[in-house]
Design a protein around this motif. Sequence first.
Motif, mmCIF file in Angstrom:
data_model
loop_
_atom_site.group_PDB
_atom_site.id
_atom_site.type_symbol
_atom_site.label_atom_id
_atom_site.label_comp_id
_atom_site.label_asym_id
_atom_site.label_seq_id
_atom_site.Cartn_x
_atom_site.Cartn_y
_atom_site.Cartn_z
ATOM 1 N N ASP A 88 24.977 51.066 -4.282
ATOM 2 C CA ASP A 88 23.567 51.426 -4.417
ATOM 3 C C ASP A 88 23.039 51.033 -5.805
ATOM 4 O O ASP A 88 23.415 51.648 -6.805
ATOM 5 N N PRO A 89 22.150 50.046 -5.880
ATOM 6 C CA PRO A 89 21.673 49.595 -7.188
ATOM 7 C C PRO A 89 20.762 50.604 -7.867
ATOM 8 O O PRO A 89 20.523 50.512 -9.073
ATOM 9 N N THR A 104 23.787 43.343 -5.746
ATOM 10 C CA THR A 104 23.369 43.829 -4.428
ATOM 11 C C THR A 104 22.805 42.690 -3.587
ATOM 12 O O THR A 104 23.163 42.535 -2.417
ATOM 13 N N VAL A 115 27.800 48.280 0.504
ATOM 14 C CA VAL A 115 26.847 47.654 -0.408
ATOM 15 C C VAL A 115 26.538 48.723 -1.451
ATOM 16 O O VAL A 115 25.876 49.717 -1.142
ATOM 17 N N CYS A 151 19.894 52.606 4.824
ATOM 18 C CA CYS A 151 20.570 53.065 3.607
ATOM 19 C C CYS A 151 20.136 54.508 3.362
ATOM 20 O O CYS A 151 19.671 55.180 4.288
ATOM 21 N N CYS A 157 15.802 50.466 -1.682
ATOM 22 C CA CYS A 157 16.552 49.389 -2.360
ATOM 23 C C CYS A 157 17.321 48.516 -1.365
ATOM 24 O O CYS A 157 16.926 47.392 -1.081
ATOM 25 N N ARG A 158 18.435 49.019 -0.835
ATOM 26 C CA ARG A 158 19.349 48.161 -0.067
ATOM 27 C C ARG A 158 18.809 47.770 1.301
ATOM 28 O O ARG A 158 18.826 46.580 1.660
ATOM 29 N N ASP A 184 26.526 51.761 3.725
ATOM 30 C CA ASP A 184 27.794 52.314 3.226
ATOM 31 C C ASP A 184 28.329 53.350 4.226
ATOM 32 O O ASP A 184 27.690 53.658 5.234
#
Length: 149
Positions: A124-125, A134, A122, A9, A14-15, A88
């Motif tokens: 991005d949170p 997510t 996905v 990511c 995060c992801r 992404d």
Amino acid sequence: MSHRILFVCLGNICRSPSAEAVVRTRAEARGMALELDSAGTGRWHIGEPPYAAMQQAARLRGYDLSALRARQVTPRDFSRFDLIVAMDGQNLQDLRDIAPVTGGAELCLMTDYAPSLGTDEVPDPYYTGDFEGTLDLIERCAEGLLDQL
Ligand code: 4NP
């Protein structure tokens, strides 16, 4: 067969660490031995653990991200892994920009493994704040990925 898989990511906080942990946990549950890692295209968070809110949301679902530390993806990763999974389209483009001209890991999007969801990223949170959404999406994609191996 894709047994060495790298999740990528932007920040690697995060992801992609979540994807790594979800796939690891679910692969173990299936008795599958995989070599997994994650990395970011950016360098801002190198050496940091995953984002606290992401860790907390993941922990409540049984995924432990605490030992992970962010690193930046490198051209060498294309020979160290069989498959590199981007979260992404921008991640995918950035990976293509550093990919070797020939050979090396196959590149794909995480959402390729859940085509019925009709989404190509996905989100991005870190920006959306939707850590549950997510994880929902990552869990669906993780099962699809493991089904294909
Ligand atoms: P990730 O989220 O790519 O899912 O790890 C991000 C976290 C931090 C930043 C960007 C994305 N950042 O620019 O600091």
